[in-house]
Scaffold this motif. Structure first.
Motif, PDB file in Angstrom:
ATOM      1  N   ALA A 121      -2.381   4.819   0.128  1.00  0.00           N
ATOM      2  CA  ALA A 121      -3.021   4.684  -1.190  1.00  0.00           C
ATOM      3  C   ALA A 121      -1.992   4.528  -2.299  1.00  0.00           C
ATOM      4  O   ALA A 121      -2.109   3.631  -3.152  1.00  0.00           O
ATOM      5  N   ILE A 122      -0.969   5.365  -2.295  1.00  0.00           N
ATOM      6  CA  ILE A 122       0.047   5.306  -3.352  1.00  0.00           C
ATOM      7  C   ILE A 122       0.940   4.079  -3.168  1.00  0.00           C
ATOM      8  O   ILE A 122       1.235   3.365  -4.132  1.00  0.00           O
ATOM      9  N   ALA A 123       1.376   3.816  -1.933  1.00  0.00           N
ATOM     10  CA  ALA A 123       2.264   2.666  -1.685  1.00  0.00           C
ATOM     11  C   ALA A 123       1.585   1.352  -2.064  1.00  0.00           C
ATOM     12  O   ALA A 123       2.218   0.468  -2.661  1.00  0.00           O
ATOM     13  N   MET A 124       0.314   1.225  -1.738  1.00  0.00           N
ATOM     14  CA  MET A 124      -0.406  -0.006  -2.083  1.00  0.00           C
ATOM     15  C   MET A 124      -0.612  -0.126  -3.591  1.00  0.00           C
ATOM     16  O   MET A 124      -0.551  -1.220  -4.150  1.00  0.00           O
ATOM     17  N   SER A 125      -0.841   0.999  -4.256  1.00  0.00           N
ATOM     18  CA  SER A 125      -0.982   0.977  -5.721  1.00  0.00           C
ATOM     19  C   SER A 125       0.316   0.529  -6.380  1.00  0.00           C
ATOM     20  O   SER A 125       0.303  -0.254  -7.326  1.00  0.00           O
ATOM     21  N   VAL A 126       1.444   1.032  -5.858  1.00  0.00           N
ATOM     22  CA  VAL A 126       2.751   0.635  -6.381  1.00  0.00           C
ATOM     23  C   VAL A 126       2.949  -0.869  -6.194  1.00  0.00           C
ATOM     24  O   VAL A 126       3.342  -1.583  -7.121  1.00  0.00           O
ATOM     25  N   ALA A 127       2.673  -1.362  -4.981  1.00  0.00           N
ATOM     26  CA  ALA A 127       2.869  -2.788  -4.688  1.00  0.00           C
ATOM     27  C   ALA A 127       1.962  -3.659  -5.544  1.00  0.00           C
ATOM     28  O   ALA A 127       2.389  -4.694  -6.067  1.00  0.00           O
ATOM     29  N   ALA A 128       0.715  -3.246  -5.713  1.00  0.00           N
ATOM     30  CA  ALA A 128      -0.233  -4.046  -6.492  1.00  0.00           C
ATOM     31  C   ALA A 128       0.173  -4.113  -7.960  1.00  0.00           C
ATOM     32  O   ALA A 128       0.031  -5.155  -8.604  1.00  0.00           O
ATOM     33  N   ARG A 129       0.673  -3.012  -8.479  1.00  0.00           N
ATOM     34  CA  ARG A 129       1.051  -2.994  -9.899  1.00  0.00           C
ATOM     35  C   ARG A 129       2.334  -3.765 -10.155  1.00  0.00           C
ATOM     36  O   ARG A 129       2.545  -4.304 -11.247  1.00  0.00           O
ATOM     37  N   ALA A 130       3.206  -3.859  -9.140  1.00  0.00           N
ATOM     38  CA  ALA A 130       4.533  -4.447  -9.345  1.00  0.00           C
ATOM     39  C   ALA A 130       4.537  -5.967  -9.385  1.00  0.00           C
ATOM     40  O   ALA A 130       5.488  -6.561  -9.885  1.00  0.00           O
ATOM     41  N   VAL A 131       3.508  -6.616  -8.854  1.00  0.00           N
ATOM     42  CA  VAL A 131       3.563  -8.077  -8.691  1.00  0.00           C
ATOM     43  C   VAL A 131       2.442  -8.757  -9.467  1.00  0.00           C
ATOM     44  O   VAL A 131       1.408  -8.144  -9.749  1.00  0.00           O
ATOM     45  N   PRO A 132       2.627 -10.043  -9.764  1.00  0.00           N
ATOM     46  CA  PRO A 132       1.558 -10.791 -10.430  1.00  0.00           C
ATOM     47  C   PRO A 132       0.346 -10.957  -9.509  1.00  0.00           C
ATOM     48  O   PRO A 132       0.449 -10.902  -8.286  1.00  0.00           O
ATOM     49  N   GLU A 133      -0.788 -11.171 -10.115  1.00  0.00           N
ATOM     50  CA  GLU A 133      -2.043 -11.283  -9.371  1.00  0.00           C
ATOM     51  C   GLU A 133      -2.022 -12.437  -8.371  1.00  0.00           C
ATOM     52  O   GLU A 133      -2.651 -12.360  -7.311  1.00  0.00           O
ATOM     53  N   THR A 134      -1.264 -13.476  -8.648  1.00  0.00           N
ATOM     54  CA  THR A 134      -1.251 -14.659  -7.776  1.00  0.00           C
ATOM     55  C   THR A 134      -0.675 -14.375  -6.389  1.00  0.00           C
ATOM     56  O   THR A 134      -1.020 -15.050  -5.428  1.00  0.00           O
ATOM     57  N   VAL A 135       0.205 -13.380  -6.282  1.00  0.00           N
ATOM     58  CA  VAL A 135       0.828 -13.072  -4.984  1.00  0.00           C
ATOM     59  C   VAL A 135       0.444 -11.683  -4.477  1.00  0.00           C
ATOM     60  O   VAL A 135       0.978 -11.216  -3.478  1.00  0.00           O
ATOM     61  N   ARG A 136      -0.497 -11.041  -5.144  1.00  0.00           N
ATOM     62  CA  ARG A 136      -0.823  -9.651  -4.819  1.00  0.00           C
ATOM     63  C   ARG A 136      -1.322  -9.483  -3.381  1.00  0.00           C
ATOM     64  O   ARG A 136      -0.888  -8.573  -2.680  1.00  0.00           O
ATOM     65  N   SER A 137      -2.217 -10.309  -2.938  1.00  0.00           N
ATOM     66  CA  SER A 137      -2.764 -10.135  -1.580  1.00  0.00           C
ATOM     67  C   SER A 137      -1.686 -10.329  -0.519  1.00  0.00           C
ATOM     68  O   SER A 137      -1.645  -9.602   0.479  1.00  0.00           O
ATOM     69  N   THR A 138      -0.778 -11.278  -0.733  1.00  0.00           N
ATOM     70  CA  THR A 138       0.323 -11.492   0.213  1.00  0.00           C
ATOM     71  C   THR A 138       1.232 -10.274   0.259  1.00  0.00           C
ATOM     72  O   THR A 138       1.615  -9.798   1.333  1.00  0.00           O
ATOM     73  N   VAL A 139       1.567  -9.748  -0.906  1.00  0.00           N
ATOM     74  CA  VAL A 139       2.446  -8.583  -0.976  1.00  0.00           C
ATOM     75  C   VAL A 139       1.793  -7.365  -0.337  1.00  0.00           C
ATOM     76  O   VAL A 139       2.444  -6.614   0.396  1.00  0.00           O
ATOM     77  N   LEU A 140       0.508  -7.153  -0.586  1.00  0.00           N
ATOM     78  CA  LEU A 140      -0.178  -6.017   0.030  1.00  0.00           C
ATOM     79  C   LEU A 140      -0.180  -6.135   1.555  1.00  0.00           C
ATOM     80  O   LEU A 140      -0.029  -5.138   2.261  1.00  0.00           O
ATOM     81  N   GLY A 141      -0.312  -7.353   2.059  1.00  0.00           N
ATOM     82  CA  GLY A 141      -0.227  -7.563   3.511  1.00  0.00           C
ATOM     83  C   GLY A 141       1.161  -7.248   4.056  1.00  0.00           C
ATOM     84  O   GLY A 141       1.289  -6.630   5.119  1.00  0.00           O
ATOM     85  N   ILE A 142       2.188  -7.645   3.328  1.00  0.00           N
ATOM     86  CA  ILE A 142       3.565  -7.390   3.770  1.00  0.00           C
ATOM     87  C   ILE A 142       3.864  -5.893   3.763  1.00  0.00           C
ATOM     88  O   ILE A 142       4.408  -5.346   4.723  1.00  0.00           O
ATOM     89  N   VAL A 143       3.509  -5.201   2.686  1.00  0.00           N
ATOM     90  CA  VAL A 143       3.762  -3.759   2.591  1.00  0.00           C
ATOM     91  C   VAL A 143       2.950  -3.013   3.647  1.00  0.00           C
ATOM     92  O   VAL A 143       3.445  -2.087   4.295  1.00  0.00           O
ATOM     93  N   SER A 144       1.723  -3.422   3.839  1.00  0.00           N
ATOM     94  CA  SER A 144       0.887  -2.796   4.873  1.00  0.00           C
ATOM     95  C   SER A 144       1.484  -3.006   6.261  1.00  0.00           C
ATOM     96  O   SER A 144       1.510  -2.084   7.084  1.00  0.00           O
ATOM     97  N   GLY A 145       1.985  -4.206   6.513  1.00  0.00           N
ATOM     98  CA  GLY A 145       2.639  -4.479   7.798  1.00  0.00           C
ATOM     99  C   GLY A 145       3.885  -3.628   7.984  1.00  0.00           C
ATOM    100  O   GLY A 145       4.165  -3.148   9.095  1.00  0.00           O
TER     101      GLY A 145
END
Length: 197
Positions: A121-145
């Motif tokens: 929950a916290i790691a994904m919140s950090v990743a989502a806040r750090a990047v622009p909306e255009t690449v957010r889903s890709t970044v969340l997939g990478i961090v989750s992986g």
């Protein structure tokens, strides 16, 4: 615009969040390696050990909303670092345990509370806040992986230490690995300086 170019300013934050998630989830998912020698050595039942892990899951679940609220009030960095310190304390208490109470507090309460401050929950919140909306889903997939890599790395290390030197040394190895969560949380905490969209 290439993905790496978009992410370059936030790479330390994303790497920190990924390492923190990898360690917190990987070490947690590998605790079962120590169940048999630990329960045999300190004379508790397997059901006692699994009860401690159930307490861990309950603490993790119940404390995620307060942890999220505290990040809004105080920022991500202090909450993640506090979680990393609790993780270290929980593993250290497990490694030195002589009975059920130490296992219940270490593996149950401390690690469960830590997971609310360092896991998905916290790691994904950090990743989502750090990047622009255009690449957010890709970044969340990478961090989750990256979070899935934890068990792949920590389970073999724990198994080798457990079989070669005993479960206490195996857990001591986990304590050393968990110390890496502190600098990871520190770098991920840079997200506090990123303005809200």
């Amino acid at each position: 615009m290439p993905l790496l170019q978009v992410l370059r300013p936030t790479l330390p934050i994303l790497i920190g969040a990924s390492i923190m998630l990898t360690l917190s989830m990987g070490l947690r998912q590998s605790l079962g390696i120590f169940m048999q020698p630990l329960t045999h050595d300190i004379h508790i039942s397997i059901s006692d050990f699994t009860l401690a892990l159930a307490v861990q899951n309950l603490a993790w679940g119940f404390l995620q909303p307060p942890a999220g609220a505290l990040t809004v009030r105080y920022g991500f960095r202090p909450i993640m670092i506090a979680g990393a310190l609790m993780y270290i304390a929980g593993l250290a208490l497990m490694a030195t345990a002589n009975g059920l109470v130490s296992i219940m507090i270490g593996a149950g309460v401390l690690i469960g509370t830590s997971l609310a401050c360092t896991a998905a929950a916290i790691a994904m919140s950090v990743a989502a806040r750090a990047v622009p909306e255009t690449v957010r889903s890709t970044v969340l997939g990478i961090v989750s992986g990256a979070g899935s890599l934890g068990a792949l790395l920590s389970a073999p290390i724990g198994q080798v230490l457990n079989e070669g030197f005993g479960w206490r040394i195996g857990l001591a190895g986990f304590v050393i690995m968990s110390v890496l969560m502190i600098p990871a949380a520190w770098y991920a905490g840079r997200v506090d300086k990123v303005p809200l969209p």
